[in-house]
Design an enzyme around this catalytic site. Structure first.
Site, mmCIF file in Angstrom:
data_model
loop_
_atom_site.group_PDB
_atom_site.id
_atom_site.type_symbol
_atom_site.label_atom_id
_atom_site.label_comp_id
_atom_site.label_asym_id
_atom_site.label_seq_id
_atom_site.Cartn_x
_atom_site.Cartn_y
_atom_site.Cartn_z
ATOM 1 N N ASP A 141 35.816 40.526 23.008
ATOM 2 C CA ASP A 141 35.229 39.404 23.746
ATOM 3 C C ASP A 141 33.788 39.749 24.118
ATOM 4 O O ASP A 141 33.543 40.753 24.784
ATOM 5 C CB ASP A 141 36.058 39.167 25.022
ATOM 6 C CG ASP A 141 35.552 37.978 25.825
ATOM 7 O OD1 ASP A 141 34.636 37.284 25.368
ATOM 8 O OD2 ASP A 141 36.094 37.761 26.921
ATOM 9 N N CYS A 172 40.063 42.331 58.657
ATOM 10 C CA CYS A 172 41.235 43.175 58.883
ATOM 11 C C CYS A 172 40.857 44.632 59.140
ATOM 12 O O CYS A 172 41.709 45.485 59.259
ATOM 13 C CB CYS A 172 42.193 43.097 57.699
ATOM 14 S SG CYS A 172 41.644 44.009 56.254
#
Ligand SMILES: [Zn+2]
Lengths: 265, 463
Positions: free
Chosen positions: B363, B235
């Site tokens: 995490d 694009c």
């Protein structure tokens, strides 16, 4: 005789969030330490891939954007992957990968991302993110696997999985997919602390990051053992490895799940 | 009412300091804001040269610090939130400290505020900044913010509706660059123009696909994670031309050298802090300073003498040995720290301390995206520690580190001493802790960071 395991890694770029690459590293090392050759085939959008030599099909988690990017390409491979899973090929899918191996994932914007229906599951976006350490009791599943495969690593009667979940999608299981286990601590598939993950034939899906396999080496070994049995037609005994550190990490994760706070935002 | 709010804020600051219940950086703001919700906006409005907001995943603390120093060198009186207390309430506290109880007599004439990504909507609404600087967006603390695209959208939306505000973006980060579309004011870019520092480390690529069309991006150069010279072949989205750029970059474990191209002038910069990420921090700060109208001399002088921000890089002394401490909080930052440490290609003694408290990110999955496999770590010795030390040791084991070359010691103090013990006389050790592990190290050992500059100079002579 030298043995070999071949893993097909679906969309390693678009679907590698939260360190899920660790699962591939764990399988690779646990094969290499036993002098089993381990080969990885990366499957990217547009690649022409024949899965007939696949022992393990793997897909990690991804953001919603990653899932949208791959959905059309994955759809083209639906019949082929379904066929191989049906014939017993081993598979592990994590989080977004698990969702896309189900029927569909409906995002918060109401958009439906199509899955490839390996699992009889549907996922819809919930209004919260479910985040935290997870411990899952998988002894019901391993009892069934142990009947089918008499592998030593399935003999542990209190089989657990430890990991870290971070999802807003809620995944409901239909009659053709069994839960991987019941949640000991954490949220699980529906955010209610009920069941976690799903399995069908030799395909396993779960929300657990961590990475999953390094801290749950028995599951990695189970996958390798089934993969070898499929490829060579009879059980190949796996050499024992020194898993003291893996077991210590497993225990530490269980301890942490008791003390650390979980979040839902 | 305002009088009361400021008085309460000041008293709260005093109380927290006297009772040692905290450093006095957020509580006063919290209380004052309760009394008058408009207080931040009202005080911010009185800053003669306005507010510059710095946000992004990595480097915002060091970038803010550099920008504050450049602006001070130029003659501004700068207000900022220096304590790592980077929430809106920390900003409120900083503002309240700077005025007397009548709310008059604000000494500062410009402010630099470091703002967390998630706090941006509140920050732009209340502070109405003259400029917003966005350093980069990497995956980090996902447990706190959800996913990276959502973080980007939150920041993007916070830029809407301010036609007077300049948006300063990292041209090399496709996700950051895509936020230009949200801005209603001027947009300027900074970026690296270099052919010699391309990485082929494949892990920790957080944004590989075109934001506009989803096609995989093409990189002519890739510098750090997903930062580089990118374009989309599908694009025609592409990297924008930077207003300020860095080239001829050379990094070693203690210094970074580069050429800084300002709009009217080129500077040769030699900074006493290592790593390409610090070059990006300097570039970002120089761009914000340029946009504010600061000339080359103040930028040049400051960067030559700069230090990393609190805890980002420290030198500690442990039992007579020197250890360089580099904070890590996400895979990209850790990969950059390792790339600085291993830039001379020699084996090292390295501590990796992993905690999973809230401030570290709960995490620990991200350590599997640290690209140990990529760095030449053969022969290096490691000490893993922290609440999740087992996970870190496991990561090293699976990276192929020989069993005799890594050790697990859960206790952070003992592990630090263990690392020191491994060092030969005059050998420098390296310690990569997450945030709360770093705080524990700072609290227990002597920090001698003022020696870092000298080490840079010594090494320079040695090269
Ligand atoms: Zn494009």
């Amino acid at each position: 005789m030298s043995y070999k395991v071949k893993l097909y890694h679906l969309y390693p770029d678009a679907m590698n969030l939260y360190g899920d690459m660790g699962n591939v590293i764990a399988l690779a090392k646990r094969c290499q330490w036993r002098d089993i050759e381990f080969e990885v085939v990366d499957v990217k959008i547009g690649d022409s891939v024949d899965f007939s030599d696949a022992d393990i099909i793997y897909m990690g988690g991804g953001q919603d954007r990653g899932q949208k990017i791959i959905q059309n390409d994955l759809a083209k491979r639906k019949t082929e992957i379904q066929g191989w899973i049906e014939s017993g090929v081993v598979s592990l899918t994590i989080c977004g990968g698990f969702q896309l191996f189900g029927k569909y994932f409906k995002t918060a914007e109401g958009e439906e991302i199509r899955g490839i229906e390996v699992f009889d599951t549907v996922t819809t976006a919930g209004d919260k993110r479910l985040i935290g350490n997870v411990v899952v009791d998988v002894s019901a599943a391993t009892a069934k696997w142990a009947q089918k495969f008499r592998f030593k690593n399935l003999e542990n009667p209190t089989a657990t999985l430890v990991g870290f979940e971070n999802h807003s999608g809620l995944t409901k299981l239909g009659p053709n997919t069994e839960p991987l286990g019941t949640v000991v601590s954490g949220y699980g598939n529906l955010g209610d602390g009920g069941y976690e993950g799903g399995w069908y034939k030799n395909a396993i899906g779960t929300y657990l990051h961590g990475s999953l396999l390094p801290k749950n080496p028995w599951l990695a070994d189970h996958m390798i053992a089934v993969a070898l049995m499929n490829r060579y037609g009879s059980p190949i005994p796996l050499d024992n490895l020194d898993d003291k550190l893996e077991e210590a990490a497993h225990k530490a994760a269980i301890e942490r799940a008791k003390t650390a706070k979980t979040l839902s935002i | 009412m305002k009088f009361l709010a400021i008085l309460v804020g000041k008293l709260a600051a005093l109380a927290t300091r006297l009772t040692k219940t905290g450093s006095g950086t957020t509580l006063p703001g919290l209380m004052a804001e309760k009394i008058e919700p408009q207080i931040i906006r009202k005080i911010a409005e009185r800053l003669k040269y306005g507010v510059i907001v710095v946000t992004g995943t990595n480097g915002k603390t060091t970038t803010s610090k550099m920008l504050v120093e450049i602006l001070s060198e130029e003659g501004y009186t700068v207000l900022h939130n220096p304590s790592g207390s980077n929430l809106t309430r920390g900003i409120a506290s900083a503002l309240i400290h700077s005025v007397n109880i009548f709310g008059t007599g604000l000494e500062a004439d410009i402010a630099v505020f470091e703002v967390d990504e998630a706090t941006m909507p509140e920050a732009t609404t209340k502070l109405r900044p003259r400029a917003v600087l966005l350093t980069n967006l990497f995956r980090d603390q996902l447990d706190r913010y959800g996913e990276l695209d959502k973080t980007a959208a939150i920041i993007g939306n916070s830029l809407r509706g301010f036609s007077e505000m300049t948006t300063i973006l990292n041209a090399d980060d496709p996700l950051v660059s895509s936020l230009a579309k949200y801005s209603e004011g001027e947009v300027v870019y900074f970026g690296v123009e270099d052919q010699g520092i391309t990485t082929d480390s494949g892990l920790a690529m957080d944004s590989k696909d075109c934001i506009a069309c989803g096609h995989e991006l093409v990189y002519e150069e890739r510098y750090l994670g997903h930062l580089g010279k990118w374009h989309c072949e599908n694009c025609k989205e592409k990297r924008q031309k930077p207003l300020v750029s860095a080239s001829s970059i050379k990094v070693s474990p203690f210094v970074s050298k580069f050429e800084l191209a300002l709009p009217k002038e080129n500077l040769k910069v030699e900074m006493p802090i290592p790593g390409l990420y610090n070059v990006y921090n300097a570039l970002a700060a120089a761009t914000a300073a340029t946009v504010t109208g600061v000339g080359a001399p103040a930028i040049s002088h400051t960067l030559r003498n700069c230090e990393a921000a609190f805890g980002r890089m420290e030198l500690i002394e442990v039992e007579g040995k020197k250890i360089m401490v580099l904070l890590i909080k996400n895979p990209t930052g850790a990969n950059q720290a390792l790339s600085a440490i291993y830039s001379d290609g020699k084996p090292k003694k390295v501590g990796l301390f992993l905690n999973d408290n809230f401030a570290d990110g709960t995490d620990v999955s991200w350590i599997w995206d640290i690209d140990f496999e990529y760095f030449k770590i053969a022969g290096s010795e490691f000490v893993a520690s922290g609440i999740r030390g087992e996970d870190m040791a496991l990561r090293l084991k699976y990276a192929g580190v020989d069993k005799k070359n890594y050790k697990l010691e859960k206790d952070i103090n003992l592990a630090t001493k263990e690392l020191a013990k491994k060092l030969k006389k005059d050998e420098i050790g390296y310690l990569l802790p997450t945030y709360t592990a770093m705080i524990e190290i700072r609290n227990n050992f002597t920090v001698k960071s003022d020696e870092l500059c000298n080490m840079g100079k010594v090494t320079k002579r040695g090269l």
